[in-house]
Design a protein around this motif. Sequence first.
Motif, mmCIF file in Angstrom:
data_model
loop_
_atom_site.group_PDB
_atom_site.id
_atom_site.type_symbol
_atom_site.label_atom_id
_atom_site.label_comp_id
_atom_site.label_asym_id
_atom_site.label_seq_id
_atom_site.Cartn_x
_atom_site.Cartn_y
_atom_site.Cartn_z
ATOM 1 N N GLY A 129 26.586 27.732 58.339
ATOM 2 C CA GLY A 129 25.851 28.662 59.119
ATOM 3 C C GLY A 129 27.509 29.188 59.981
ATOM 4 N N GLY A 130 28.721 28.333 58.961
ATOM 5 C CA GLY A 130 29.936 29.673 59.667
ATOM 6 C C GLY A 130 30.684 30.634 59.097
ATOM 7 N N ASN A 131 31.202 31.307 60.172
ATOM 8 C CA ASN A 131 31.377 33.021 59.978
ATOM 9 C C ASN A 131 31.601 32.567 58.766
ATOM 10 O OD1 ASN A 131 30.116 33.328 62.233
ATOM 11 N ND2 ASN A 131 32.832 32.747 63.008
ATOM 12 N N VAL A 132 31.290 34.202 57.785
ATOM 13 C CA VAL A 132 32.397 34.042 56.405
ATOM 14 C C VAL A 132 32.535 35.983 56.329
ATOM 15 C CG1 VAL A 132 31.143 34.257 53.552
ATOM 16 C CG2 VAL A 132 30.601 32.112 55.239
ATOM 17 N N ASN A 133 33.961 36.017 56.022
ATOM 18 C CA ASN A 133 34.286 37.562 55.793
ATOM 19 C C ASN A 133 33.424 36.948 54.381
ATOM 20 O OD1 ASN A 133 35.934 39.461 54.546
ATOM 21 N ND2 ASN A 133 36.925 38.706 56.709
ATOM 22 N N LYS A 134 33.138 38.707 54.605
ATOM 23 C CA LYS A 134 32.051 39.497 52.807
ATOM 24 C C LYS A 134 33.261 40.019 52.563
ATOM 25 C CE LYS A 134 30.362 43.914 52.761
ATOM 26 N NZ LYS A 134 29.557 44.451 52.861
ATOM 27 N N GLU A 135 34.491 40.530 52.170
ATOM 28 C CA GLU A 135 35.331 40.872 51.926
ATOM 29 C C GLU A 135 36.096 39.143 51.314
ATOM 30 O OE1 GLU A 135 35.031 42.209 54.345
ATOM 31 O OE2 GLU A 135 33.822 44.283 54.122
ATOM 32 N N PHE A 136 36.044 38.611 51.948
ATOM 33 C CA PHE A 136 37.287 37.337 51.671
ATOM 34 C C PHE A 136 36.282 37.113 50.680
ATOM 35 C CE2 PHE A 136 37.454 32.670 51.612
ATOM 36 C CZ PHE A 136 38.948 32.399 51.387
ATOM 37 N N LEU A 137 35.194 36.474 50.512
ATOM 38 C CA LEU A 137 33.972 35.619 49.961
ATOM 39 C C LEU A 137 33.624 36.633 48.554
ATOM 40 C CD1 LEU A 137 31.534 33.335 48.868
ATOM 41 C CD2 LEU A 137 30.568 34.449 50.516
ATOM 42 N N GLN A 138 33.557 38.185 48.557
ATOM 43 C CA GLN A 138 33.736 38.410 47.529
ATOM 44 C C GLN A 138 34.732 38.632 46.623
ATOM 45 O OE1 GLN A 138 31.501 42.308 48.059
ATOM 46 N NE2 GLN A 138 31.718 42.546 46.007
ATOM 47 N N LYS A 139 35.641 38.093 46.953
ATOM 48 C CA LYS A 139 37.210 38.579 46.281
ATOM 49 C C LYS A 139 37.761 37.065 45.450
ATOM 50 C CE LYS A 139 42.168 39.393 47.380
ATOM 51 N NZ LYS A 139 43.296 39.046 47.493
ATOM 52 N N HIS A 140 37.303 36.119 46.813
ATOM 53 C CA HIS A 140 37.854 35.049 46.366
ATOM 54 C C HIS A 140 36.873 34.566 44.701
ATOM 55 C CE1 HIS A 140 38.279 30.619 46.511
ATOM 56 N NE2 HIS A 140 37.123 30.275 46.167
ATOM 57 N N LEU A 141 35.327 35.064 44.707
ATOM 58 C CA LEU A 141 34.160 34.641 43.982
ATOM 59 C C LEU A 141 34.855 35.001 42.169
ATOM 60 C CD1 LEU A 141 30.929 34.607 45.681
ATOM 61 C CD2 LEU A 141 31.785 32.687 44.556
ATOM 62 N N GLU A 142 34.987 36.287 43.055
ATOM 63 C CA GLU A 142 35.518 37.815 41.642
ATOM 64 C C GLU A 142 37.242 36.862 41.145
ATOM 65 O OE1 GLU A 142 36.561 41.444 43.537
ATOM 66 O OE2 GLU A 142 34.204 41.673 43.248
ATOM 67 N N GLU A 143 38.133 36.400 42.077
ATOM 68 C CA GLU A 143 39.051 35.777 41.432
ATOM 69 C C GLU A 143 39.157 34.003 40.753
ATOM 70 O OE1 GLU A 143 41.869 36.118 44.452
ATOM 71 O OE2 GLU A 143 42.082 38.385 43.883
ATOM 72 N N ASN A 144 37.961 33.230 41.385
ATOM 73 C CA ASN A 144 37.776 32.224 40.437
ATOM 74 C C ASN A 144 36.270 32.265 39.962
ATOM 75 O OD1 ASN A 144 39.900 30.562 42.616
ATOM 76 N ND2 ASN A 144 39.338 32.476 43.833
#
Length: 162
Positions: free
Chosen positions: A1-16
Amino acid sequence: GGNVNKEFLQKHLEENEYNKIIAADRGLESLNKINVKPDHIIGDFDSVNKKVLQQYKNVPITYLKPEKDFTDTHMALKHAIEHGATQITIVGAIGTRFDHSIANIHILKEALENNVEAEIINENNRIKLINKDTKIKKEEEYKYVSLIPLTTNATRSYIRRF
């Protein structure tokens, strides 16, 4: 339920690269927004949009009772440990509810006790628990490094630049 920055999440999943992605309750909505299908979904589903949940009928789901001794995030961490995870990254565990944020930091202790490297990340923070000599590489996206004891038993903490 925390705040998730969509762009951060997407970039993180693409790079890891991750072997398995577990969505805990409302975390499913964050993955849905970036079109990432989780491998497993866990929660009591009190905070996820029911229409979003319906889209993932073909994904294994663990339904939790709302009255429980563990949070949805903690149960997702337990699930990962029980299924052999050696590294766990939790995204979305820090938000506007300080009680949830501090509880999520405390659940990292269970991973540490099971020799599983675990961290909570967002666009501003990378939080890990350590209990031994650890080298921490300062990363470009994070400006500060802090060592803060979780208990009063902390000894010999220092930072040395390499």
